[in-house]
Design an enzyme around this catalytic site. Structure first.
Site, PDB file in Angstrom:
ATOM      1  N   ASP A  50       9.030 -24.475   8.515  1.00 46.80           N
ATOM      2  CA  ASP A  50       9.613 -23.331   9.219  1.00 46.80           C
ATOM      3  C   ASP A  50       8.679 -22.139   8.981  1.00 46.80           C
ATOM      4  O   ASP A  50       7.577 -22.294   8.410  1.00 46.80           O
ATOM      5  CB  ASP A  50      11.069 -23.069   8.790  1.00 46.80           C
ATOM      6  CG  ASP A  50      11.195 -22.450   7.403  1.00 46.80           C
ATOM      7  OD1 ASP A  50      10.172 -22.349   6.681  1.00 46.80           O
ATOM      8  OD2 ASP A  50      12.322 -22.057   7.031  1.00 46.80           O
ATOM      9  N   CYS A  84       9.412 -25.419   3.606  1.00 43.37           N
ATOM     10  CA  CYS A  84      10.124 -24.195   3.988  1.00 43.37           C
ATOM     11  C   CYS A  84      10.034 -23.237   2.805  1.00 43.37           C
ATOM     12  O   CYS A  84       9.223 -23.471   1.897  1.00 43.37           O
ATOM     13  CB  CYS A  84      11.560 -24.473   4.454  1.00 43.37           C
ATOM     14  SG  CYS A  84      12.730 -24.990   3.195  1.00 43.37           S
ATOM     15  N   GLY A  85      10.804 -22.175   2.804  1.00 48.49           N
ATOM     16  CA  GLY A  85      10.667 -21.197   1.721  1.00 48.49           C
ATOM     17  C   GLY A  85      10.918 -21.814   0.351  1.00 48.49           C
ATOM     18  O   GLY A  85      10.130 -21.673  -0.572  1.00 48.49           O
ATOM     19  N   THR A  86      12.036 -22.518   0.244  1.00 46.19           N
ATOM     20  CA  THR A  86      12.386 -23.170  -1.024  1.00 46.19           C
ATOM     21  C   THR A  86      12.102 -24.660  -1.010  1.00 46.19           C
ATOM     22  O   THR A  86      12.100 -25.285  -2.075  1.00 46.19           O
ATOM     23  CB  THR A  86      13.896 -23.012  -1.291  1.00 46.19           C
ATOM     24  OG1 THR A  86      14.601 -23.598  -0.168  1.00 46.19           O
ATOM     25  CG2 THR A  86      14.298 -21.553  -1.438  1.00 46.19           C
ATOM     26  N   GLY A  87      11.975 -25.231   0.155  1.00 48.19           N
ATOM     27  CA  GLY A  87      11.875 -26.691   0.304  1.00 48.19           C
ATOM     28  C   GLY A  87      13.246 -27.348   0.327  1.00 48.19           C
ATOM     29  O   GLY A  87      13.365 -28.542   0.616  1.00 48.19           O
ATOM     30  N   GLY A 125      16.314 -26.423   2.117  1.00 49.74           N
ATOM     31  CA  GLY A 125      16.975 -26.613   3.417  1.00 49.74           C
ATOM     32  C   GLY A 125      16.322 -27.713   4.238  1.00 49.74           C
ATOM     33  O   GLY A 125      17.005 -28.587   4.797  1.00 49.74           O
ATOM     34  N   HIS A 181       9.264 -44.733  -8.197  1.00 53.56           N
ATOM     35  CA  HIS A 181      10.653 -45.173  -8.398  1.00 53.56           C
ATOM     36  C   HIS A 181      11.495 -45.164  -7.132  1.00 53.56           C
ATOM     37  O   HIS A 181      12.341 -46.025  -6.950  1.00 53.56           O
ATOM     38  CB  HIS A 181      11.350 -44.278  -9.432  1.00 53.56           C
ATOM     39  CG  HIS A 181      10.809 -44.432 -10.818  1.00 53.56           C
ATOM     40  ND1 HIS A 181      11.547 -44.160 -11.948  1.00 53.56           N
ATOM     41  CD2 HIS A 181       9.589 -44.817 -11.273  1.00 53.56           C
ATOM     42  CE1 HIS A 181      10.823 -44.373 -13.029  1.00 53.56           C
ATOM     43  NE2 HIS A 181       9.614 -44.763 -12.643  1.00 53.56           N
ATOM     44  N   ASN A 182      11.307 -44.123  -6.291  1.00 54.82           N
ATOM     45  CA  ASN A 182      12.189 -43.962  -5.123  1.00 54.82           C
ATOM     46  C   ASN A 182      11.529 -44.380  -3.813  1.00 54.82           C
ATOM     47  O   ASN A 182      12.175 -44.349  -2.772  1.00 54.82           O
ATOM     48  CB  ASN A 182      12.645 -42.497  -4.966  1.00 54.82           C
ATOM     49  CG  ASN A 182      13.048 -41.833  -6.259  1.00 54.82           C
ATOM     50  OD1 ASN A 182      12.505 -40.798  -6.643  1.00 54.82           O
ATOM     51  ND2 ASN A 182      13.996 -42.414  -6.958  1.00 54.82           N
ATOM     52  N   ARG A 193      14.020 -53.621  -9.866  1.00 59.03           N
ATOM     53  CA  ARG A 193      15.096 -52.685 -10.219  1.00 59.03           C
ATOM     54  C   ARG A 193      15.068 -51.447  -9.329  1.00 59.03           C
ATOM     55  O   ARG A 193      16.104 -50.910  -8.942  1.00 59.03           O
ATOM     56  CB  ARG A 193      15.064 -52.322 -11.705  1.00 59.03           C
ATOM     57  CG  ARG A 193      13.901 -51.478 -12.149  1.00 59.03           C
ATOM     58  CD  ARG A 193      13.988 -51.239 -13.674  1.00 59.03           C
ATOM     59  NE  ARG A 193      13.185 -50.134 -14.140  1.00 59.03           N
ATOM     60  CZ  ARG A 193      11.858 -50.172 -14.291  1.00 59.03           C
ATOM     61  NH1 ARG A 193      11.171 -51.275 -13.985  1.00 59.03           N
ATOM     62  NH2 ARG A 193      11.198 -49.121 -14.736  1.00 59.03           N
ATOM     63  N   HIS A 194      13.867 -51.026  -8.970  1.00 59.86           N
ATOM     64  CA  HIS A 194      13.769 -49.861  -8.084  1.00 59.86           C
ATOM     65  C   HIS A 194      14.147 -50.229  -6.646  1.00 59.86           C
ATOM     66  O   HIS A 194      14.821 -49.453  -5.970  1.00 59.86           O
ATOM     67  CB  HIS A 194      12.358 -49.279  -8.147  1.00 59.86           C
ATOM     68  CG  HIS A 194      12.040 -48.686  -9.491  1.00 59.86           C
ATOM     69  ND1 HIS A 194      12.879 -47.793 -10.110  1.00 59.86           N
ATOM     70  CD2 HIS A 194      11.002 -48.882 -10.327  1.00 59.86           C
ATOM     71  CE1 HIS A 194      12.364 -47.453 -11.282  1.00 59.86           C
ATOM     72  NE2 HIS A 194      11.226 -48.103 -11.444  1.00 59.86           N
TER      73      HIS A 194
HETATM   74  C1  RB5 Z   1      14.070 -18.926   5.514  1.00 59.53           C
HETATM   75  O1  RB5 Z   1      14.233 -17.580   5.228  1.00 59.53           O
HETATM   76  C2  RB5 Z   1      14.548 -19.775   4.361  1.00 59.53           C
HETATM   77  O2  RB5 Z   1      15.939 -19.741   4.304  1.00 59.53           O
HETATM   78  C3  RB5 Z   1      14.050 -21.203   4.510  1.00 59.53           C
HETATM   79  O3  RB5 Z   1      12.674 -21.196   4.574  1.00 59.53           O
HETATM   80  C4  RB5 Z   1      14.417 -22.143   3.393  1.00 59.53           C
HETATM   81  O4  RB5 Z   1      14.079 -21.623   2.151  1.00 59.53           O
HETATM   82  C5  RB5 Z   1      15.756 -22.723   3.441  1.00 59.53           C
HETATM   83  O5  RB5 Z   1      16.145 -23.571   2.614  1.00 59.53           O
END
Ligand code: RB5
Length: 142
Positions: free
Chosen positions: A7, A64-67, A69, A97-98, A132-133
């Site tokens: 994003d 994304c910003g945090t990865g 979402g 493992h995954n 196992r995996h």
């Molecule tokens: C966008 O502002 C932010 O919400 C998106 O990049 C992400 O971090 C969502 O999980």
């Protein structure tokens, strides 16, 4: 073929990832977004997930910003195991493992140098193929 998606929060880091892929002659398909204008991460997470689930691409990289979402969205697609990684140990372990088929990165969490190392580790680690995996992975889909 590697599927790429992000994003607006991940756009700049995705350009760094593209440089890494090109330097290593790794083929990729970019599913967007293509700029820093605000957009919706589920669109791009699901586009990459569908490309991997259909077999069109072997692995995916989503940012994304945090990865968070974008990985939640990708994991809604059947057959997808998207792993949010902020360190190389996790990137290696999730392949071993995954058998994770997508790596998710938070561009506001890790710097570009570490992000590229995480991706390099993810792409270069093979699944352990241990029973196992395999058994545990099959339980995810039940
Ligand atoms: C966008 O502002 C932010 O919400 C998106 O990049 C992400 O971090 C969502 O999980």
């Amino acid at each position: 073929m590697i599927a790429l998606g992000c994003d607006h929060g991940g756009f700049t880091l995705k350009q760094e990832v593209i440089s890494y892929l090109e330097a290593n002659k790794l083929e990729y398909k970019d599913y967007g977004c293509f700029g820093e204008e605000a957009c919706d991460y589920p669109v791009y997470g699901k586009a990459v997930a569908n490309a991997v689930a259909s077999g069109e691409c072997d692995k995916g990289i989503i940012i994304c910003g945090t990865g968070i979402g974008i990985s939640i969205a990708a994991n809604k697609i059947k057959g997808i195991r998207a792993a949010l990684c902020s360190d190389c140990f996790s990137a290696e372990a999730t392949r071993l493992h995954n058998d994770a088929n997508i790596v998710a990165i938070g561009a506001r969490v890790v710097g570009p140098g570490l992000a590229v190392k995480i991706i390099d580790t993810f792409l270069n680690t093979k699944f352990s193929d241990e029973d196992r995996h395999k058994q545990r992975i099959s339980q995810i889909e039940d």
